[in-house]
Design a protein around this motif. Structure first.
Motif, PDB file in Angstrom:
ATOM      1  N   THR A 189      83.144   7.940  -0.941  1.00  0.00           N
ATOM      2  CA  THR A 189      83.007   9.398  -0.850  1.00  0.00           C
ATOM      3  C   THR A 189      81.919   9.782   0.145  1.00  0.00           C
ATOM      4  O   THR A 189      82.086  10.704   0.949  1.00  0.00           O
ATOM      5  CB  THR A 189      82.693   9.993  -2.233  1.00  0.00           C
ATOM      6  N   LEU A 226      83.243   9.249   3.578  1.00  0.00           N
ATOM      7  CA  LEU A 226      84.218  10.280   3.909  1.00  0.00           C
ATOM      8  C   LEU A 226      83.510  11.583   4.284  1.00  0.00           C
ATOM      9  O   LEU A 226      83.868  12.243   5.268  1.00  0.00           O
ATOM     10  CB  LEU A 226      85.149  10.499   2.717  1.00  0.00           C
ATOM     11  N   LYS A 257      91.295   5.868   3.533  1.00  0.00           N
ATOM     12  CA  LYS A 257      90.815   7.250   3.502  1.00  0.00           C
ATOM     13  C   LYS A 257      90.761   7.864   4.899  1.00  0.00           C
ATOM     14  O   LYS A 257      90.591   9.086   5.037  1.00  0.00           O
ATOM     15  CB  LYS A 257      89.430   7.323   2.869  1.00  0.00           C
ATOM     16  N   PHE A 307      92.936  10.809   5.476  1.00  0.00           N
ATOM     17  CA  PHE A 307      92.523  12.118   4.973  1.00  0.00           C
ATOM     18  C   PHE A 307      91.790  12.902   6.062  1.00  0.00           C
ATOM     19  O   PHE A 307      92.015  14.103   6.234  1.00  0.00           O
ATOM     20  CB  PHE A 307      91.632  11.963   3.745  1.00  0.00           C
ATOM     21  N   GLY A 357      93.846  13.987  -3.540  1.00  0.00           N
ATOM     22  CA  GLY A 357      93.302  12.655  -3.303  1.00  0.00           C
ATOM     23  C   GLY A 357      92.941  11.959  -4.595  1.00  0.00           C
ATOM     24  O   GLY A 357      93.411  12.344  -5.677  1.00  0.00           O
ATOM     25  N   SER A 392      89.589  11.373  -5.496  1.00  0.00           N
ATOM     26  CA  SER A 392      88.224  11.702  -5.916  1.00  0.00           C
ATOM     27  C   SER A 392      88.055  13.211  -5.929  1.00  0.00           C
ATOM     28  O   SER A 392      88.843  13.949  -5.322  1.00  0.00           O
ATOM     29  CB  SER A 392      87.198  11.082  -4.960  1.00  0.00           C
ATOM     30  N   TYR A 398      85.784  14.895  -4.470  1.00  0.00           N
ATOM     31  CA  TYR A 398      85.459  15.370  -3.130  1.00  0.00           C
ATOM     32  C   TYR A 398      86.741  15.567  -2.312  1.00  0.00           C
ATOM     33  O   TYR A 398      86.910  16.598  -1.652  1.00  0.00           O
ATOM     34  CB  TYR A 398      84.521  14.394  -2.431  1.00  0.00           C
ATOM     35  N   GLU A 399      87.648  14.595  -2.356  1.00  0.00           N
ATOM     36  CA  GLU A 399      88.921  14.737  -1.653  1.00  0.00           C
ATOM     37  C   GLU A 399      89.704  15.932  -2.191  1.00  0.00           C
ATOM     38  O   GLU A 399      90.298  16.705  -1.424  1.00  0.00           O
ATOM     39  CB  GLU A 399      89.756  13.467  -1.811  1.00  0.00           C
ATOM     40  N   ASN A 400      89.727  16.076  -3.508  1.00  0.00           N
ATOM     41  CA  ASN A 400      90.497  17.167  -4.107  1.00  0.00           C
ATOM     42  C   ASN A 400      89.928  18.538  -3.757  1.00  0.00           C
ATOM     43  O   ASN A 400      90.659  19.524  -3.695  1.00  0.00           O
ATOM     44  CB  ASN A 400      90.564  16.989  -5.622  1.00  0.00           C
ATOM     45  N   TRP A 448      88.592  19.270  -0.841  1.00  0.00           N
ATOM     46  CA  TRP A 448      89.146  19.534   0.485  1.00  0.00           C
ATOM     47  C   TRP A 448      90.649  19.781   0.418  1.00  0.00           C
ATOM     48  O   TRP A 448      91.178  20.645   1.133  1.00  0.00           O
ATOM     49  CB  TRP A 448      88.840  18.365   1.433  1.00  0.00           C
ATOM     50  N   ALA A 449      91.364  19.055  -0.423  1.00  0.00           N
ATOM     51  CA  ALA A 449      92.810  19.252  -0.553  1.00  0.00           C
ATOM     52  C   ALA A 449      93.110  20.659  -1.052  1.00  0.00           C
ATOM     53  O   ALA A 449      94.073  21.308  -0.603  1.00  0.00           O
ATOM     54  CB  ALA A 449      93.396  18.204  -1.491  1.00  0.00           C
TER      55      ALA A 449
END
Length: 852
Positions: A416, A419, A452, A455, A484, A486, A488-490, A492-493
């Motif tokens: 994370t 990323l 990753k 992403f 995603g 995590s 953090y990814e979610n 941004w998603a």
């Protein structure tokens, strides 16, 4: 601002009133008084200028010294005959009602000099114009010699306020003999507290040291104002302070903000009162309490720079002796009530805005310095990201490329963290113009991020949807916003998905995704942006009051969290809702407060849309010079649209063309850009451009109707219903569309629709709508406009100008009547016509009822 201050003073004098110019040290009171003296002499007035600073307890009558009257005897020795000769000499120079005595710094005049001044005024019949400190009369002034003179003559107060954004822009342009960019104006405003004396000192030092220079024909902050010495600011603002006052300021600058209960234990309350009167303290308020700090921020920095090691040791001793070795100041949260309360006096607002920006930037600067020091000591990915978070609205003082190159990626770094680091680097590469090299950089991310890396590629692809002219399809939205693994990814998603749903014309789906989100990492760029997009979703759905309430609540939260980036985003949201509701001046206030907090940079995402919306508003105000400057700065900063926030550059171009009278050119640009976006499925952007069309042709109406069938936006449906009806030539259709629109269209559009009806009636030989019919059509819109602006539809001066224009006077006649420049009248005319919804003076003369 100075021009309006002088105009107000001239008007009051013409009405037979004394005038007191009130402002902080360095605010330009003396300059205004000098300009006023020149204006009075030009108009044939006798004007005698007196400087109270030349007096003292030993020589109280020195301010009245002339070449013909011998004065200067000590207070105790001045006999009545000498004073009488002095009064007679001054009275002879003045000749009745059109004579003026101008006194600079009336609040420091000694008692014998006040007595002479009173006698001169009584004998000559002259009017008094004086300057005084902002708090001198209101706080603690009752026991000072000048107080009884004010009580007797009851002068009208005229504020000399801090410089607004546009006034600061013109001030700096005059100082540098060239146009500054918006970033430099923003930075100077924040550091100086919008005080002209401080701004002048800072800009002179910054130019000499190379922190400010010319770039692309504009004066810019090529280094950082933080790097320029603030010693000149200390000299400019502390030269007249007592040793006790200077010591108190040093202590407060070193210790930071302190609440009153702690400050009173460190500093004599009488000293605090004096500093407050001089405007050298600013206060931030909250429900739990309030605290004080040195004002402006540049003075605080300059005082800290000048502290010797011995003096720092003495300050530490003082604090520890009072509070103990473990003392930690209580940092009470501050309120942003002036930002969210409509109808606040303009001068008070700009003073609050300057202090607010200075307070936030000073605290953020402390965080930035600490984060930078930590990274220098241990250049890990985590520490680099912590440093980047402090730079969200600040131009870094060093090349960011060094941070990315020198940060050490270790085996213990989480995926994370890597990323997050990579997304910061992506934004920096886009901002720094490395577009051609980004694909190769993305190809090499696999070694750093593994799977990753895809992403980061999705984020890049979303950012470039507009520039790469990618058609927007449901399949593309689903792929780019896939969750995603995590939080953090979610986060941004969620941002990508919400932005793309809004762009495709589905605000209801976007709002549902926002309100059902879970696991978002709060405080990140992505989560702040999601909160901002909720405002845009509410606007598209026609929920204007909910949009304004939400954006204001988010702005409050951002201030409490000391998040300048959050505040900038939500200042933009507040401004957009206010502009949609026809409240342009309130929108400009909110927007310019956001601008004060940032000077650009790779992570200052709201900065370009703030600048460009500001250009659009100023074009509507008729200030084309400022509009062009804001547009140029916004265009230069618009390299990053995250994601996918379309550039408003073309909207600003169109607004300026329209203000210049090129309606056809403006409409052509708006239609062509909107049509190209609609063809790609970027429906929200298409609607944003088409909503500004002055006229809609029958052919365009067909294409607009096709797009309206594909989107779920009550706001746009209402706007285009009215605009298409206006182009139809059908009076009843326009009236029906107005009735259906409710409160979703702006008062300006409602007024334009009624004007279209009147044109149709005139073409068929009928009389214009009477007041009853007009009220029936747009009464609700006018009421909403008045209510939203807190009853300030027209300012007092605008109302004066409107009444004289309705009586048939020309701009030149009005200028002569009000003792102002023709250009000032032109600006007032442009604004009041916009506010009233009239296209020209004829409509004002024929239709406006001042008594309504």
């Amino acid at each position: 601002m100075p021009e309006s201050t002088i105009d107000a003073a001239l008007t009051l004098l013409a009405q037979g009133r004394d005038v007191l110019l009130v402002g902080d040290d360095g605010s330009g009171k003396t300059w205004c008084l000098g300009q006023l003296a020149g204006a009075l002499r030009t108009r044939g007035n006798d004007a005698v200028l007196v400087s109270a600073r030349s007096g003292s307890a030993a020589d109280p009558l020195a301010p009245f010294a002339t070449t013909t009257v011998p004065v200067g005897a000590p207070a105790g020795a001045a006999d009545g005959a000498a004073v009488e000769r002095l009064v007679a000499a001054f009275a002879d120079e003045l000749s009745g009602p059109r004579s003026r005595v101008l006194v600079d710094d009336l609040d420091v005049l000694e008692a014998p000099a006040v007595a002479v001044l009173r006698a001169v005024l009584d004998r000559s019949g002259a009017r008094l114009v004086a300057t005084a400190g902002r708090c001198s009369v209101a706080i603690g002034g009752a026991q000072r010699p000048f107080a009884w003179l004010l009580a007797e003559r009851a002068p009208a107060d005229v504020a000399v306020p801090p410089l607004s954004f546009e006034a600061m822009s013109r001030f700096v342009a005059a100082r540098l003999r060239g146009r500054p960019d918006a970033e430099l104006v923003v930075s100077l405003s924040a550091h100086s507290g919008s005080n002209p004396r401080v701004a002048a000192a800072l800009v002179d030092v910054a130019v000499a040291t190379g922190a400010v220079g010319q770039r692309d024909g504009l004066w810019s902050e090529v280094g950082s104002l933080e790097e320029a010495s603030a010693a000149s600011v200390v000299h400019a603002l502390t030269g007249r302070l007592s040793p006790e006052e200077q010591s108190a300021l040093e202590l407060l600058a070193w210790a930071g903000p302190l609440p009153p209960r702690e400050l009173d234990r460190l500093v004599d309350p009488a000293v605090l009162l004096s500093l407050n009167q001089r405007g050298r303290l600013s206060w931030s308020y909250a429900e739990v309490g309030h605290d004080a700090r040195v004002s402006p921020p540049a003075l605080s920095r300059g005082l800290r720079e000048q502290l010797t090691p011995e003096r720092r040791y003495r300050l530490v001793e003082t604090v520890e002796r009072t509070f103990g070795a473990d003392f930690v100041p209580d940092r009470a949260a501050s309120s942003i009530d002036p930002f969210v309360v409509s109808g606040l006096d303009s001068d008070d607002y700009w003073r609050w805005s300057a202090e607010f920006a200075g307070q936030v930037k000073e605290r953020v600067a402390v965080r930035e310095a600490a984060a930078r020091a930590l990274w220098l000591e241990l250049p890990t990915v985590e520490n680099a990201c912590a440093y980047f978070r402090t730079l969200t609205v600040q131009r870094p003082g060093e090349t960011l490329g060094r941070i990315f190159a020198d940060t050490v990626l270790g085996d213990r770094d989480s995926v994370t963290a890597r990323l997050q680091f990579s997304l910061y680097e992506l934004q920096w590469r886009i901002w720094s113009g490395e577009g051609d090299g980004i694909p190769a950089w993305l190809d090499g991310l696999g070694a750093r991020l593994g799977a990753k890396a895809s992403f980061v590629r999705k984020v890049y692809e979303t950012i470039h949807l507009h520039t790469d002219k990618v058609p927007l399809t449901p399949e593309l939205i689903a792929r780019l916003s896939e969750p995603g693994t995590s939080d953090y990814e979610n986060t941004w998603a969620t941002l990508l998905g919400v932005a793309l749903l809004l762009e495709s014309g589905n605000p209801e789906d976007a709002l549902e995704r926002i309100d059902t989100r879970s696991g978002l990492v709060e405080g990140t760029i992505a989560s702040i942006h999601v909160d901002f997009l909720r405002t845009e979703a509410l606007l598209a759905l026609g929920r204007l009051e909910d949009a304004e309430e939400w954006s204001r609540r988010c702005a409050e939260h951002a201030y409490d969290q000391l998040s300048p980036l959050g505040f900038q985003f939500h200042a933009l949201g507040v401004a957009q809702t206010l502009v949609q509701r026809g409240r342009l001046e309130a929108g400009w206030r909110a927007l310019s407060t956001g601008l004060r907090l940032g000077s650009g940079g790779p992570f200052a995402i709201p900065q370009p849309p703030l600048l460009l919306l500001g250009a659009i508003i100023q074009a509507q105000f008729g200030d084309l010079e400022l509009a062009r400057a804001l547009m140029a700065e916004g265009e230069r900063a618009s390299t990053l649209h995250l994601p996918p926030h379309p550039s408003r550059v073309e909207l600003a171009h169109a607004a300026i063309r329209r203000a210049e009278g090129d309606l056809a050119g403006s409409d052509t640009l708006l239609w062509e850009v909107g049509a190209a976006e609609a063809a790609l499925g970027h429906l929200a952007t298409a609607c944003m451009f088409w909503a500004d069309l002055t006229e809609v042709t029958a052919e365009q109406a067909v294409e607009i109707a096709a797009v309206m069938d594909r989107i779920d936006s009550p706001l746009h449906h209402a706007v285009f219903d009215v605009k298409v009806a206006m182009g139809s030539g059908d009076e009843q259709r326009i009236a029906t569309a107005l009735d259906r629109s409710g409160e979703l269209i702006s008062p300006q559009l409602a007024a334009a629709a009624v004007e279209a009806i009147d044109r149709l009636r005139a073409a068929s030989g009928r009389e214009p709508l009477d007041d009853g019919a007009r009220t029936a059509l747009i009464g609700d819109h006018r009421h909403r406009f008045d209510q939203d602006r807190g009853g300030e539809l027209l300012s007092d001066r605008e109302r004066e100008v409107a009444i004289l224009a309705k009586a048939g006077l020309s701009n030149r006649d009005i200028a002569h009547r009000l003792f102002v420049s023709v250009r000032t009248v032109e600006n007032h005319m442009h604004r009041l016509l916009k506010k009233l919804g009239y296209a020209n003076r004829r409509q004002l003369r024929d239709e406006w009822n001042p008594d309504l």
